[in-house]
Design an enzyme around this catalytic site. Structure first.
Site, PDB file in Angstrom:
ATOM      1  N   GLU A   1       0.821  -1.222   0.000  1.00  0.00           N
ATOM      2  CA  GLU A   1       0.000   0.000   0.000  1.00  0.00           C
ATOM      3  C   GLU A   1       0.854   1.271   0.000  1.00  0.00           C
ATOM      4  O   GLU A   1       0.587   2.210  -0.733  1.00  0.00           O
ATOM      5  CB  GLU A   1      -0.884  -0.027   1.258  1.00  0.00           C
ATOM      6  CG  GLU A   1      -1.824   1.149   1.366  1.00  0.00           C
ATOM      7  CD  GLU A   1      -2.455   1.207   2.751  1.00  0.00           C
ATOM      8  OE1 GLU A   1      -2.882   2.300   3.124  1.00  0.00           O
ATOM      9  OE2 GLU A   1      -2.496   0.173   3.444  1.00  0.00           O
ATOM     10  N   ASP A   2       1.889   1.301   0.853  1.00  0.00           N
ATOM     11  CA  ASP A   2       2.634   2.548   1.073  1.00  0.00           C
ATOM     12  C   ASP A   2       3.980   2.623   0.353  1.00  0.00           C
ATOM     13  O   ASP A   2       4.588   3.678   0.289  1.00  0.00           O
ATOM     14  CB  ASP A   2       2.908   2.739   2.581  1.00  0.00           C
ATOM     15  CG  ASP A   2       1.614   2.929   3.366  1.00  0.00           C
ATOM     16  OD1 ASP A   2       0.613   3.302   2.733  1.00  0.00           O
ATOM     17  OD2 ASP A   2       1.620   2.706   4.585  1.00  0.00           O
TER      18      ASP A   2
END
Length: 700
Positions: free
Chosen positions: A76-77
């Site tokens: 996600e990051d």
């Protein structure tokens, strides 16, 4: 590597050196991926995944779960793909990481919808692998522990989400330890002032209670030792949030809630649990109706214990839970106990129960219309005050409190629910809306061709039943709307029929009025949103329009008498077959049939946009409701005799109201079902023969 040292120490207590080395590789990848990222508190971001992994290591989770916990934010990051993870750590870890990722890339119209959608995806991932939700719960627990650095509005939103979604999931998975901490942290962040006041009050009350608690523990311990029963007796502290919830739900004062003293007795075997229960009931008087046996019938999450409430010294209420050591561990850790005790046995009751629940969620989400409807249905399922009922062959079905036989039918199978027509509760025929109670045996009576009734939605409790009924009715309504629209349009076309027009012509018309297909146009006509006469004009050649308009008035629509959702009969006048009728076109509800002489429509029948002539089709079969007012002289046994005459005439009485008049006469108001006008006339003639009948009128 100083951050990894503590985790490594934990892992080495139950894992070999090779899996610990694999976990270390995952740590190095996570550390490098999150390099330069900081949390709101200013700490390096890597501290969060390490803390999540440490929470899971307390439960002795397998190395794949620990690795996924360390890597849970890298897709996600950071610039790390699922394929990279699969290549380095295997598909299992990659799938877990993908399941946990919060999917923030997707844009939603509202925050509520975004949360619902994420939650839905999470549930779907959960069904493939239960560890996804356990990582998610550990992630949420650490976020709640470090909530202090966020803005107050963000703190409140996250706390609310925790109390509404994550704490109930932990409860459902039997993880009472994590659930208690989530609720406590969520309560403190959501209502800081209430939390502070309640905490101080509990602290003061605890000092006053200490002596009573110790006295009760000593009395119970002495009694058990005298009978050579080995057990630990503990005073059980109530969570602040559970005290707050009880005060709010039951509108109780703080003193009333704190007047209940709670204890836990932990022994070595099931047999001892029941023996201890007997001794406690001889020591203190049990409160009737407050005993629950969750050992014989465990909760849906695998929780087992005996619960009883006793009247202790000075009239105090004492709540006692009696369980074995293994039940105590299961109660605290739920599904996680599977890993904690290296129980590789697939029949672990808590895990099997949790998997069953998640499978039902999967079916439910596939039926729900959208994310918001799904999350509402799941919220209902997450707060179970459960009832246990039996199938005729003795199987136990667990349902939420207030569930009805319809919920029971859908819990068995969707097809059973859809074809349900009646039920027996403990061998007695009962209404389908009857709330079920613990221990009842429920038998569902089905019939081929039966279908769900829209009125069921007003009393079903479970998300599964509601979603299935809506799903069925949505498709049924669409099919009926198309059929009715076709009949209305055929009537408006006069001498033409729909077969006279090519598919291209019909599709072109649908496109022109912004509908995908001609079936959509027919459905809109059936629902009263499009006027059939307007569509007929657009279909027909211009030269035919005037002559067709003339013939329209000569061809009323035939009503078959067994119409469903889109043709209904007015309750003000109760039309029955073969008497003059008129139809009112209602937008969105289809058509409503009135008697031609009904006072509600008499003044408006000339309005062609809303009213249309209709007639009964020949050879109608079915039951139709009518209301009769019978004025009778006040004699003994009159009601029984009139009722008997109506029943002998093969009419079904739905309702009777008695309206006393001047002492000499009474008005009997009967609601009954008849086949047609002839049947009704026959009933009136038979009733009128009796001398005690003064007058008979049909309600208008």
């Amino acid at each position: 590597m100083y951050l990894f040292a503590g985790l490594k120490e934990q892992l080495e207590t139950y894992l070999d050196s090779e899996p610990v080395a694999q976990v270390q590789e995952a740590y190095i990848l996570a550390r490098d991926a999150h390099q330069g990222q900081l949390r709101s508190s200013g700490d390096p971001y890597i501290t969060h995944p390490v803390a999540v992994a440490r929470i899971l290591a307390e439960y002795h989770f397998d190395p794949q779960t620990i690795m996924a916990a360390l890597l849970h934010d890298v897709i996600e990051d950071c610039d790390v793909s699922k394929e990279q993870l699969a290549e380095q750590f295997g598909n299992q870890v990659a799938d877990l990481v993908e399941g946990v990722s919060k999917l923030t890339q997707i844009k939603f119209r509202t925050r509520a919808e975004a949360q619902a959608e994420n939650f839905r995806k999470m549930m779907m991932a959960m069904v493939q692998d239960i560890r996804v939700i356990l990582i998610k719960l550990a992630d949420r627990l650490h976020n709640m522990r470090t909530l202090g650095s966020l803005r107050p509005d963000k703190r409140r939103r996250i706390a609310n989400e925790t109390l509404e979604i994550y704490a109930p999931i932990a409860l459902r998975l039997g993880m009472y330890g994590i659930r208690g901490e989530l609720e406590d942290l969520g309560f403190a962040a959501r209502y800081p002032a209430r939390y502070r006041v309640l905490k101080e009050s509990v602290k003061k009350a605890r000092g006053n209670r200490k002596e009573i608690v110790n006295t009760i523990i000593e009395t119970i311990q002495e009694r058990l030792e005298a009978d050579v029963l080995h057990a630990r007796v503990l005073g059980r502290e109530k969570d602040l949030f559970s005290i707050y919830r009880k005060m709010k739900e039951k509108r109780s004062s703080f003193n009333e809630v704190m007047d209940v003293y709670a204890f836990r007795v932990i022994c070595d075997s099931e047999d001892t649990c029941y023996r201890i229960l007997g001794f406690l009931h001889s020591l203190y008087i049990p409160v009737p109706g407050r005993f629950k046996d969750y050992i014989a019938i465990p909760k849906a999450n695998g929780y087992q214990s005996l619960h009883t409430t006793l009247k202790g010294p000075h009239g105090l209420h004492i709540e006692v839970q009696i369980r074995t050591e293994s039940m105590e561990q299961m109660a605290e850790n739920g599904v996680a106990a599977h890993w904690l005790y290296k129980s590789n046995n697939d029949s672990n009751p808590a895990e099997l129960k949790a998997r069953e629940w998640m499978k039902s969620l999967m079916e439910l989400q596939s039926r729900a219309g959208d994310s918001m409807e799904f999350i509402e249905n799941v919220k209902i399922d997450l707060f179970p005050d459960e009832v246990f009922v039996f199938t005729p062959n003795g199987s136990i079905i667990v349902l939420p409190h207030g569930a009805t036989p319809i919920d029971f039918a859908y819990a068995i199978h969707t097809d059973v629910g859809n074809s349900c027509i009646a039920c027996k509760i403990d061998r007695q025929i009962m209404p389908l809306s009857t709330p079920l109670i613990n221990g009842s045996t429920v038998e569902i009576i089905t019939a081929p061709g039966a279908k769900p009734n829209p009125s069921w939605l007003s009393f079903v409790i479970t998300g599964k039943a509601r979603a299935n009924i809506r799903h069925f009715l949505k498709h049924l309504r669409q099919d009926e709307a198309i059929e009715l629209g076709e009949r209305l349009l055929e009537r408006a076309l006069g001498e033409h029929t729909l077969k006279d027009f090519s598919d291209d012509t019909k599709q072109k018309l649908a496109t022109n009025i912004r509908h995908k297909s001609f079936d959509d146009v027919l459905a809109e006509i059936g629902l009263g949103r499009l006027a059939s006469i307007v569509i007929a004009h657009r279909l027909m050649p211009k030269q035919d329009t005037e002559s067709e308009q003339d013939s329209n008035d000569q061809k009323p629509l035939a009503i078959r008498g067994t119409e469903g959702l889109l043709v209904s009969y007015a309750k003000c006048c109760h039309p029955i077959p073969y008497e003059p009728i008129v139809a009112f076109v209602s937008a969105g509800r289809g058509i409503i049939i009135h008697r031609a002489d009904c006072k509600n429509v008499a003044k408006h029948q000339s309005d062609d946009h809303k009213y249309m002539p209709v007639q009964w089709e020949e050879n109608i079969a079915g039951e139709f409701t009518v209301e009769l007012k019978i004025v009778v002289f006040n004699e003994r046994g009159v009601l029984a005799r009139v009722t008997s005459v109506i029943a002998d005439a093969e009419a079904n009485i739905v309702n009777i109201d008695i309206d006393p008049q001047d002492g000499v006469t009474n008005i009997l108001n009967f609601t009954m079902t008849v086949r047609d006008r002839l049947h009704l006339a026959n009933i009136i003639r038979k009733v009128r023969r009796h001398k005690f009948v003064n007058k008979i009128m049909r309600s208008k």
